[in-house]
Design an enzyme around this catalytic site. Structure first.
Site, short mmCIF file in Angstrom:
data_model
loop_
_atom_site.label_atom_id
_atom_site.label_comp_id
_atom_site.label_asym_id
_atom_site.label_seq_id
_atom_site.Cartn_x
_atom_site.Cartn_y
_atom_site.Cartn_z
N GLU A 74 22.03 18.65 -16.38
CA GLU A 74 22.76 18.23 -16.40
C GLU A 74 23.23 18.71 -14.57
OE1 GLU A 74 23.38 14.80 -16.12
OE2 GLU A 74 25.33 15.49 -14.22
N GLN A 102 15.41 16.38 -14.68
CA GLN A 102 15.78 17.14 -15.65
C GLN A 102 15.25 17.48 -16.54
OE1 GLN A 102 18.41 13.60 -14.03
NE2 GLN A 102 20.17 14.80 -15.01
N TYR A 143 29.86 5.64 -15.43
CA TYR A 143 29.85 6.21 -15.82
C TYR A 143 32.01 6.24 -16.34
CZ TYR A 143 25.63 7.93 -16.11
OH TYR A 143 24.31 7.96 -16.56
N HIS A 165 14.03 10.40 -7.83
CA HIS A 165 15.73 11.11 -8.50
C HIS A 165 15.74 12.54 -8.27
CE1 HIS A 165 18.01 9.76 -12.36
NE2 HIS A 165 18.30 11.03 -12.18
N ASN A 194 17.03 6.54 -6.82
CA ASN A 194 17.74 6.43 -8.13
C ASN A 194 19.26 7.65 -7.19
OD1 ASN A 194 19.02 6.90 -11.17
ND2 ASN A 194 19.59 9.22 -9.92
N GLU A 195 20.57 6.59 -7.22
CA GLU A 195 21.98 7.34 -6.88
C GLU A 195 22.05 8.05 -5.31
OE1 GLU A 195 23.95 9.19 -9.41
OE2 GLU A 195 24.16 7.56 -11.11
N GLU A 254 21.81 3.13 -15.94
CA GLU A 254 22.61 4.36 -16.48
C GLU A 254 23.81 3.70 -17.44
OE1 GLU A 254 22.81 8.16 -14.64
OE2 GLU A 254 20.35 7.88 -13.76
N PHE A 309 23.96 15.42 -23.11
CA PHE A 309 24.35 13.72 -23.27
C PHE A 309 23.33 12.49 -23.56
CE2 PHE A 309 26.22 13.88 -18.13
CZ PHE A 309 27.25 12.53 -18.15
N ASN A 333 24.04 2.28 -12.00
CA ASN A 333 24.66 3.59 -13.03
C ASN A 333 26.08 3.44 -12.43
OD1 ASN A 333 22.19 3.80 -13.49
ND2 ASN A 333 22.19 6.07 -11.43
N TRP A 350 21.48 6.88 -20.33
CA TRP A 350 21.81 8.12 -20.58
C TRP A 350 22.57 8.75 -20.98
CZ3 TRP A 350 18.33 10.13 -16.23
CH2 TRP A 350 19.03 10.95 -16.27
N ARG A 359 13.52 4.52 -19.12
CA ARG A 359 13.24 4.51 -17.76
C ARG A 359 13.51 6.07 -17.42
NH1 ARG A 359 18.61 5.57 -13.79
NH2 ARG A 359 17.48 5.76 -12.21
C1 NOJ Z 1 23.62 10.35 -12.26
C2 NOJ Z 1 21.84 10.98 -12.36
O1 NOJ Z 1 21.61 9.52 -11.81
C3 NOJ Z 1 21.77 11.82 -13.43
O2 NOJ Z 1 21.02 12.36 -12.98
C4 NOJ Z 1 22.81 12.37 -14.33
O3 NOJ Z 1 22.14 12.87 -14.80
C5 NOJ Z 1 23.76 11.37 -14.75
N1 NOJ Z 1 24.38 10.29 -13.98
C6 NOJ Z 1 24.80 12.25 -15.73
O4 NOJ Z 1 25.45 12.84 -14.53
#
Ligand code: NOJ
Length: 478
Positions: A440, A42, A311, A135, A180-181, A384, A449, A309, A433, A89
């Site tokens: 994104e 990113q 949100y 990631h 990641n995720e 995050e 962000f 993470n 984040w 990170r």
């Molecule tokens: C999760 C992801 O790890 C990241 O890559 C992404 O930009 C953010 N959340 C926001 O959506």
């Protein structure tokens, strides 16, 4: 006189109320790690610069350059320093280090040099590196050769890549996040046709299974070979939402539990117990892979910490399972509906740039307490949490920097972290984040962000937003 006594008394009485509403660095333990986060894909560069090989995302991204951190990493480190942030990170790009994916196919020395320079620059500026190994950045060669995550070969190649990273950078990097995720990569990737979608009922489960194995063998590799001398820690970053039953019905409560199981528990339960959540095994029994006894032993307990993470949150409503139901896609397997509002009232305000995010800070507190109560108080980093604004290039930069909404978002979430800490959750850090505006996933450059603004029209120049100044002041004393 009487009036003054009254004033003094009311002020005294008011102070406790104020102190819970107000947030200070000293509300958190002195060794609590505040940081900012980013990822290679990113932020770094155009796909092939610096000898990087192709990655599976390049297909979607084309030749659009990322925000040039490959060249501006020293500026990025200064941005961190300006905010008094002591932890960063970032992620290492697998195709940048090993362009063809397999260690035996050769290492890109320029890639090794780049991460050495970044890590050295961080340390020289008093910033601790937290490195994510994966990631969303998979070398295309592995997708082409054996379907990437769908093959057990992925597990071996990931382990070799991790080995290279531990060997090359582990003398200075003490905090490693393997993946990641995985929920997003295993599910969204296969839903969107990335990397392929030809069995939406099975492939997400197969991919997730190999991700769990790759994580676990990498953890073991670090434990056995590197930890004794390098003395670092290894974890994974999982996406989490909090799920609230739509109605106070047992069925909606169970739906909330299933929603957790199919998102976070899918990965967390195997790491804690060695097996998938009960609800997944019950519903998907014909398609969910099983761990052999040997695998189970490697998987169980394979973490020093869990990254979360967070949100947003959702309401959940149960859907009936009929005996005649034929599964069509993995994302229908949990037999529930997630909702963003109840009786016409949204769960939270929708975030400016991202319609998926409804702001619900209490959900972060609930997630943290759930981890404390249901997963034996494991060690947590919030890897995050952050706020997206819609990109609006018609704004003067000075106006665009006034991101009060982000400051409130962060403060509101941190208040719940503080509360969860007081209630005994084992939280060791909080990463925002993101360090700076960047690409994104799924939205490209349409949202921002960052704590730091990137001027896309002027060589990606960085400017601290008001939130960066707030963070700088908040962190002053640590
Ligand atoms: C999760 C992801 O790890 C990241 O890559 C992404 O930009 C953010 N959340 C926001 O959506």
């Amino acid at each position: 006189m009487l009036q003054n006594t009254f004033l003094a008394l009311s002020l005294l009485l008011y102070i406790p109320a104020l102190s819970t509403a107000y947030l200070e660095r000293t509300d958190f333990p002195s060794d609590f790690k505040f940081g900012a986060a980013s990822s290679a894909l990113q932020t770094e560069s155009s796909p092939h610069e610096g000898g990087r090989g192709s990655g599976t995302w390049d297909f979607f991204l084309g030749d659009i350059p990322a925000v040039q951190s490959y060249y501006k990493y020293k500026d990025d480190v200064q941005s961190l320093k300006n905010m008094n942030v002591k932890n960063y990170r970032f992620s290492i790009s697998w195709p940048r280090l090993i362009p063809n994916g397999k260690l035996s196919s050769g290492v890109n020395q320029k890639g090794i040099d780049f991460y050495n320079n970044l890590i050295d620059e961080l340390i020289a500026n008093g910033i601790e590196p937290f490195a994510t190994l994966f990631h969303f950045d998979l070398p295309s060669a592995l997708q082409d050769e054996y379907n990437g995550l769908l093959s057990l070969n992925f597990v071996d190649d990931f382990k070799d890549y991790a080995d290279l990273c531990f060997k090359s950078f582990g003398d200075r990097v003490k905090h490693w996040i393997t993946i990641n995720e995985p929920h997003v990569f295993a599910s969204e990737g296969y839903k969107m046709g990335l990397p392929i979608q030809n069995d939406p009922k099975r492939h997400p489960y197969a991919a997730a299974h190999n991700i769990i194995l790759a994580h676990a063998v990498t953890f073991k590799l670090y434990q056995d070979t590197y930890k004794p001398t390098q003395k670092g820690e290894v974890g994974i970053s999982l996406s989490a939402q909090w799920f609230l039953p739509y109605a106070p019905l047992p069925s909606d409560k169970q739906a909330a539990q299933r929603a957790w199981d199919f998102m976070t528990g899918w990965f967390l339960d195997p790491l804690v117990t060695g097996d998938y959540p009960f609800s997944m095994k019950a519903i998907v029994r014909d398609r969910l892979p099983t761990f052999t006894q040997e695998e189970e032993e490697v998987v169980r307990g394979s973490f020093d910490f869990i990254g979360i993470n967070y949100y947003t949150s959702r309401y959940t409503k149960s859907l009936k399972i009929e005996p005649s139901d034929v599964p069509t896609s993995f994302d229908k397997d949990h037999y529930l509906q997630t909702l963003t509002e109840k009786d016409g009232v949204p769960i939270g305000k929708q975030a400016g740039g991202f319609d998926q995010i409804y702001i619900y800070p209490a959900g972060l507190g609930e997630v943290l307490l759930h981890l404390k109560d249901s997963y034996s108080n494991l060690k947590i980093y919030i890897t995050e949490n952050g706020y997206p604004e819609k990109r609006n290039d018609s704004l003067e930069i000075q106006t665009a920097l006034q991101d009060d909404v982000r400051i409130h978002f962060l403060q509101d979430h941190l208040k719940h972290v503080k509360k969860a800490l007081r209630e005994g959750a084992n939280i060791k850090g909080y990463f925002i984040w993101s360090l700076l505006d960047c690409m994104e996933m799924g939205s490209g450059y349409t949202i921002r962000f960052g704590l730091n603004y990137v001027d896309y029209g002027d060589d990606y120049r960085r400017y601290p937003k008001k939130s960066a100044t707030w963070l700088r002041e908040f962190l002053t004393d640590c």
